[in-house]
Design a protein around this motif. Sequence first.
Motif, PDB file in Angstrom:
ATOM      1  N   LYS A 119      40.064  42.894  43.459  1.00 20.27           N
ATOM      2  CA  LYS A 119      40.960  43.504  44.432  1.00 20.27           C
ATOM      3  C   LYS A 119      42.490  42.981  44.089  1.00 20.27           C
ATOM      4  O   LYS A 119      43.480  43.701  44.191  1.00 20.27           O
ATOM      5  N   LEU A 120      42.395  41.817  43.766  1.00 17.86           N
ATOM      6  CA  LEU A 120      43.813  40.983  43.469  1.00 17.86           C
ATOM      7  C   LEU A 120      44.501  41.773  42.204  1.00 17.86           C
ATOM      8  O   LEU A 120      45.605  41.967  42.124  1.00 17.86           O
ATOM      9  N   LEU A 121      43.632  41.920  41.232  1.00 14.24           N
ATOM     10  CA  LEU A 121      44.103  42.754  40.155  1.00 14.24           C
ATOM     11  C   LEU A 121      44.763  44.108  40.270  1.00 14.24           C
ATOM     12  O   LEU A 121      45.782  44.460  39.798  1.00 14.24           O
ATOM     13  N   VAL A 122      44.128  44.772  41.047  1.00 17.52           N
ATOM     14  CA  VAL A 122      44.562  46.077  41.630  1.00 17.52           C
ATOM     15  C   VAL A 122      45.547  45.960  42.296  1.00 17.52           C
ATOM     16  O   VAL A 122      46.791  46.737  42.402  1.00 17.52           O
ATOM     17  N   LEU A 123      45.975  45.123  43.369  1.00 13.56           N
ATOM     18  CA  LEU A 123      47.122  44.955  44.153  1.00 13.56           C
ATOM     19  C   LEU A 123      48.272  44.598  43.145  1.00 13.56           C
ATOM     20  O   LEU A 123      49.448  44.930  43.419  1.00 13.56           O
ATOM     21  N   GLY A 161      52.424  40.916  36.711  1.00 16.02           N
ATOM     22  CA  GLY A 161      51.473  41.610  37.621  1.00 16.02           C
ATOM     23  C   GLY A 161      50.442  40.411  38.140  1.00 16.02           C
ATOM     24  O   GLY A 161      49.712  40.951  39.340  1.00 16.02           O
ATOM     25  N   VAL A 162      50.566  39.329  37.843  1.00 20.11           N
ATOM     26  CA  VAL A 162      49.570  38.255  38.172  1.00 20.11           C
ATOM     27  C   VAL A 162      50.439  37.075  39.137  1.00 20.11           C
ATOM     28  O   VAL A 162      51.445  36.513  38.206  1.00 20.11           O
ATOM     29  N   GLY A 163      50.104  37.081  40.502  1.00 23.12           N
ATOM     30  CA  GLY A 163      50.925  35.990  41.131  1.00 23.12           C
ATOM     31  C   GLY A 163      49.897  34.698  41.188  1.00 23.12           C
ATOM     32  O   GLY A 163      48.912  34.683  40.641  1.00 23.12           O
ATOM     33  N   ALA A 164      50.366  34.017  42.255  1.00 23.43           N
ATOM     34  CA  ALA A 164      49.559  32.810  42.471  1.00 23.43           C
ATOM     35  C   ALA A 164      48.388  32.985  42.919  1.00 23.43           C
ATOM     36  O   ALA A 164      47.454  32.207  42.436  1.00 23.43           O
ATOM     37  N   LEU A 165      48.071  33.853  43.779  1.00 21.90           N
ATOM     38  CA  LEU A 165      46.538  34.017  44.487  1.00 21.90           C
ATOM     39  C   LEU A 165      45.838  34.404  43.136  1.00 21.90           C
ATOM     40  O   LEU A 165      44.632  34.057  43.111  1.00 21.90           O
ATOM     41  N   THR A 166      46.216  35.361  42.316  1.00 18.01           N
ATOM     42  CA  THR A 166      45.308  35.994  41.179  1.00 18.01           C
ATOM     43  C   THR A 166      44.759  35.046  40.273  1.00 18.01           C
ATOM     44  O   THR A 166      43.944  34.620  39.785  1.00 18.01           O
ATOM     45  N   ALA A 167      46.077  34.071  39.870  1.00 19.78           N
ATOM     46  CA  ALA A 167      46.055  33.149  38.946  1.00 19.78           C
ATOM     47  C   ALA A 167      44.757  32.034  39.198  1.00 19.78           C
ATOM     48  O   ALA A 167      44.121  31.593  38.591  1.00 19.78           O
TER      49      ALA A 167
END
Length: 349
Positions: free
Chosen positions: A285-289, A228-234
Amino acid sequence: MRKQRAKVVRVGVDLAKSVVQVHAVDAGGAVIAAKQLPRAGFLPWCEQLPQGCLVAIEACSAAHHWARRLLAMGIDVRLVAPAFVAPYRMSGKTGKNDANDAAAICEAASRPQMRFVPVKTPDQQSWRAIHTLREGYIIERGSCMNRARGVLAEFGVLFPLSTEKFHNELLGVLRGSDDELTPLARMALRKCLAHFDELEGQIAWCTQQIERHVATDPRAKLAMSVFGVGALTASALVASVGNMNHFKNGRQFSAWLGLVPRMSSTGGRPKLGPITKRGDAYLRKLLVLGGRAVLTAVSRRDDAFSKWAVQLHARVGWSKAIVAIANKNARILWGVLSEGRDRSEDPRH
C-alpha cells in the motif's frame, strides 16, 4: 523414543496459542512423531532433536519469536509462508486441522526450490509494531469522527469531512447555542473530542518515532533516495525486510510484495490479470501511494524516470501507471539496498 528421536531429519511445526503440533520424519519421509505438545513443552522437546535437524514453522503469529529461541539452541530453523504450505496439505481445503497443517509444513520444507521467510530481529519487529499501532490509531480516528458526524446529523448539524478541521469545527459547535443539541449530547461529544485529541497525540508520537528511525538507520536513508519513497515506506521496508539479498533479483522482491500480474497462460498464449496482492499488504500500500505521489509530480521533472512515467500514464491510464511505478520502485529498492548505492547519485534519476 530417544533412539527414534535420533532418526529425525525434519520437523514441521504448526503453532497455536496454547499448544504446538509437531510432525517429525526421517530421511525416507517415514513419520517418527506426530503429536500435540503444550506450549511449555515445545522447547524441551526440541532440545532432544539430533544435530542438523531442520525445524520448519509456518510464518504466522509468534513464529519469529519461536524461531529466535530455536536458533539460540543451535537448531536449523526455516519459516515457510502460509501460501506455500497450503498446496502440500494432502486433504486439501476441506481437511484443515493442526495435524494436517504440521504435515504440510514438513513436506513444504523438503522442497529444493522452496523460498523461506527470513527471521526478523526484535528491533525489526519493534519498528513494525510502531507502524501497526499507527495504522490502528488512524482507523480509530476515522471511526471516532464518523460517530461524531452521525450524532450531529441527528440534530441537523452537517459536518465537514476534513480531519484537519475536525477539532476546531466540533469545538465551535459545542461552544455555540444555535442548534438543538442538549446538555447531555454536548457532554458526550466533548468526550468524543477528547478521544479524538488523544488519538491525534498517539499518531503524532508514532510518526515521530518513525522519523527518528529513518534519521538513524543508514538503510532507511538509502531507501529514501528513491523518488516516491518517503519516511513511512523507508522505515516499513527496513522493518519488514532484514536482508534484501534473500531475494534473487528485483522481480522476485516485487512478486513477494504482490505487485506483479496474475498469470493464467496455456499453450503458449499468455494471459495476464490484475496484480496478485500477495505478501505484505501494508508495504505494498505504501509503495502504491508513493507511486501516486510520483505520478502527480513527474510533469514538473525532466529526468529519464519521469519521462517514462509520463509516457506510461498516457499509454495505460492513471491507475495502471501508479501500480507500474510501485512495481518499478520495488525493483529499484532491491537494487539500492542490495548494492548499498544511493539512488540520488544516479544521473538518470
